[in-house]
Every structure is written in structure tokens, then in C-alpha cells.
Design a protein around this motif. Structure first.
Motif, PDB file in Angstrom:
ATOM      1  N   ALA A 136      38.718  46.014  59.634  1.00  0.00           N
ATOM      2  CA  ALA A 136      37.649  45.621  58.705  1.00  0.00           C
ATOM      3  C   ALA A 136      36.901  46.843  58.193  1.00  0.00           C
ATOM      4  CB  ALA A 136      36.688  44.658  59.393  1.00  0.00           C
ATOM      5  N   GLN A 137      36.669  47.828  59.075  1.00  0.00           N
ATOM      6  CA  GLN A 137      35.977  49.051  58.665  1.00  0.00           C
ATOM      7  C   GLN A 137      36.806  49.814  57.641  1.00  0.00           C
ATOM      8  OE1 GLN A 137      35.245  51.825  61.834  1.00  0.00           O
ATOM      9  NE2 GLN A 137      34.211  53.277  60.510  1.00  0.00           N
ATOM     10  N   LEU A 138      38.102  49.936  57.865  1.00  0.00           N
ATOM     11  CA  LEU A 138      38.961  50.654  56.930  1.00  0.00           C
ATOM     12  C   LEU A 138      39.021  49.967  55.573  1.00  0.00           C
ATOM     13  CD1 LEU A 138      41.885  51.766  59.257  1.00  0.00           C
ATOM     14  CD2 LEU A 138      40.151  53.218  58.201  1.00  0.00           C
ATOM     15  N   GLU A 139      38.976  48.641  55.588  1.00  0.00           N
ATOM     16  CA  GLU A 139      38.996  47.906  54.328  1.00  0.00           C
ATOM     17  C   GLU A 139      37.733  48.141  53.519  1.00  0.00           C
ATOM     18  OE1 GLU A 139      39.691  43.803  55.201  1.00  0.00           O
ATOM     19  OE2 GLU A 139      41.719  44.165  55.933  1.00  0.00           O
ATOM     20  N   ARG A 140      36.625  48.494  54.166  1.00  0.00           N
ATOM     21  CA  ARG A 140      35.355  48.675  53.489  1.00  0.00           C
ATOM     22  C   ARG A 140      35.112  50.124  53.059  1.00  0.00           C
ATOM     23  NH1 ARG A 140      34.650  44.591  51.249  1.00  0.00           N
ATOM     24  NH2 ARG A 140      32.666  45.418  50.618  1.00  0.00           N
ATOM     25  N   GLU A 141      35.999  51.030  53.438  1.00  0.00           N
ATOM     26  CA  GLU A 141      35.847  52.426  53.054  1.00  0.00           C
ATOM     27  C   GLU A 141      36.787  52.731  51.901  1.00  0.00           C
ATOM     28  OE1 GLU A 141      36.529  54.758  56.558  1.00  0.00           O
ATOM     29  OE2 GLU A 141      34.778  53.933  57.582  1.00  0.00           O
ATOM     30  N   MET A 142      36.223  53.080  50.768  1.00  0.00           N
ATOM     31  CA  MET A 142      37.029  53.341  49.576  1.00  0.00           C
ATOM     32  C   MET A 142      36.449  54.525  48.816  1.00  0.00           C
ATOM     33  SD  MET A 142      37.406  49.590  47.883  1.00  0.00           S
ATOM     34  CE  MET A 142      37.694  48.144  48.864  1.00  0.00           C
ATOM     35  N   ASN A 143      37.308  55.238  48.113  1.00  0.00           N
ATOM     36  CA  ASN A 143      36.793  56.240  47.190  1.00  0.00           C
ATOM     37  C   ASN A 143      36.452  55.525  45.876  1.00  0.00           C
ATOM     38  OD1 ASN A 143      39.123  56.132  45.492  1.00  0.00           O
ATOM     39  ND2 ASN A 143      40.171  57.595  46.824  1.00  0.00           N
ATOM     40  N   LEU A 144      35.871  56.241  44.926  1.00  0.00           N
ATOM     41  CA  LEU A 144      35.421  55.595  43.681  1.00  0.00           C
ATOM     42  C   LEU A 144      36.556  54.938  42.913  1.00  0.00           C
ATOM     43  CD1 LEU A 144      32.703  57.993  42.223  1.00  0.00           C
ATOM     44  CD2 LEU A 144      32.396  55.706  43.182  1.00  0.00           C
ATOM     45  N   ALA A 145      37.719  55.586  42.846  1.00  0.00           N
ATOM     46  CA  ALA A 145      38.852  55.011  42.111  1.00  0.00           C
ATOM     47  C   ALA A 145      39.318  53.713  42.773  1.00  0.00           C
ATOM     48  CB  ALA A 145      40.002  56.017  42.020  1.00  0.00           C
TER      49      ALA A 145
ATOM     50  N   LEU B  45      37.517  51.752  44.663  1.00  0.00           N
ATOM     51  CA  LEU B  45      36.460  50.761  44.450  1.00  0.00           C
ATOM     52  C   LEU B  45      36.541  50.176  43.047  1.00  0.00           C
ATOM     53  CD1 LEU B  45      33.910  49.267  45.309  1.00  0.00           C
ATOM     54  CD2 LEU B  45      32.602  51.318  44.712  1.00  0.00           C
ATOM     55  N   ARG B  46      36.734  51.043  42.045  1.00  0.00           N
ATOM     56  CA  ARG B  46      36.851  50.564  40.661  1.00  0.00           C
ATOM     57  C   ARG B  46      38.014  49.598  40.519  1.00  0.00           C
ATOM     58  NH1 ARG B  46      40.347  52.031  37.391  1.00  0.00           N
ATOM     59  NH2 ARG B  46      40.735  54.077  38.275  1.00  0.00           N
ATOM     60  N   ARG B  47      39.170  49.965  41.102  1.00  0.00           N
ATOM     61  CA  ARG B  47      40.342  49.083  41.026  1.00  0.00           C
ATOM     62  C   ARG B  47      40.099  47.770  41.771  1.00  0.00           C
ATOM     63  NH1 ARG B  47      43.059  54.203  41.289  1.00  0.00           N
ATOM     64  NH2 ARG B  47      43.217  54.075  43.547  1.00  0.00           N
ATOM     65  N   ALA B  48      39.411  47.837  42.916  1.00  0.00           N
ATOM     66  CA  ALA B  48      39.094  46.613  43.665  1.00  0.00           C
ATOM     67  C   ALA B  48      38.188  45.693  42.856  1.00  0.00           C
ATOM     68  CB  ALA B  48      38.439  46.962  44.999  1.00  0.00           C
ATOM     69  N   MET B  49      37.346  46.295  42.005  1.00  0.00           N
ATOM     70  CA  MET B  49      36.464  45.503  41.145  1.00  0.00           C
ATOM     71  C   MET B  49      37.182  45.048  39.872  1.00  0.00           C
ATOM     72  SD  MET B  49      33.714  45.431  42.933  1.00  0.00           S
ATOM     73  CE  MET B  49      32.528  44.790  41.803  1.00  0.00           C
ATOM     74  N   LYS B  50      38.477  45.411  39.767  1.00  0.00           N
ATOM     75  CA  LYS B  50      39.316  45.046  38.626  1.00  0.00           C
ATOM     76  C   LYS B  50      38.758  45.595  37.305  1.00  0.00           C
ATOM     77  CE  LYS B  50      41.318  40.855  40.706  1.00  0.00           C
ATOM     78  NZ  LYS B  50      41.621  41.449  41.924  1.00  0.00           N
TER      79      LYS B  50
END
Length: 114
Positions: free
Chosen positions: A27-36, A38-43
Motif C-alpha cells: 500500500a505504501q509503494l502504491e502511494r509513492e509516485m513521481n510527478l509523471a 501521478l499525472r498519468r494516474a490522474m489520467k
């Protein structure tokens, strides 16, 4: 499948404590993202972020690769994706939310709306 074991079988062999720790780390790894990421996760595309920030797509690409940037720049990037940026200082004994950046954000919003 000689010499191979399925992940489900390996997980079943783990103690309940190890399984809980594994779920927590996952769960912790799933919540750690770089900006790119994060942007892709936000579609959102770089072009969409660029339009929201009134900058070029190339500038967005450069921002996503930077290891260091101004807090205000990062805040605007996060806000363009619909989020809010909070600064938390983590110490062994406690975590403290840094509020100085929030007052800067309120001041910036006031200046841009005036």
C-alpha cells in the motif's frame, strides 16, 4: 513448472504478521509516485497540464524530470491536477505540518484574483 512456486503459494506460507507487513508495504509503494506517475494516474496528459498552467508541454516534461523545484511551482502543478500540496516534516517522534507554505498559497490566490 519445476523449481517454481506461485506467489499465492508463497504468500500462504507466510505468517499472518508477515502477510500484514507485506500488505502495508504494498500500500505504501502504491502511494509513492513521481510527478509523471501521478499525472498519468490522474489520467491527465502533459498537454492538459501545460494548458492549465499556461506553459508549454516541453516545460511540463522538464518539470516532471526535475529533482528540485520551488515549492510554489510544485503547488501549482499539483493544483492543476485538482489537488492540494501539504508539507509535512517527519521526525522519529512526530510529524509536523508546515503551515508557512499555506499562507503563501492564500496570498498568491488573493493576488491573482485581485
Amino acid at each position: 513448472m519445476a523449481g517454481r512456486t506461485s506467489f499465492a503459494e508463497l504468500r500462504a506460507r507466510m505468517t499472518p504478521e508477515a502477510q500484514a507487513l507485506s500488505r502495508q508495504k504494498s500500500a505504501q509503494l502504491e502511494r509513492e509516485m513521481n510527478l509523471a506517475e501521478l499525472r498519468r494516474a490522474m489520467k491527465l496528459s502533459q498537454d492538459e497540464i501545460a494548458a492549465l498552467l499556461n506553459i508549454s508541454q516541453g516545460s511540463v516534461a522538464k518539470m516532471e524530470k526535475r529533482a528540485d523545484m520551488l515549492v510554489g511551482t510544485l503547488r501549482r502543478f499539483i493544483q492543476a491536477m485538482g489537488g492540494d500540496l501539504e508539507m509535512i516534516a517527519r521526525f522519529p517522534e512526530e510529524s509536523i505540518k508546515i503551515e508557512s507554505f499555506e499562507s503563501l498559497s492564500a496570498k498568491e490566490q488573493h493576488e491573482t484574483s485581485a
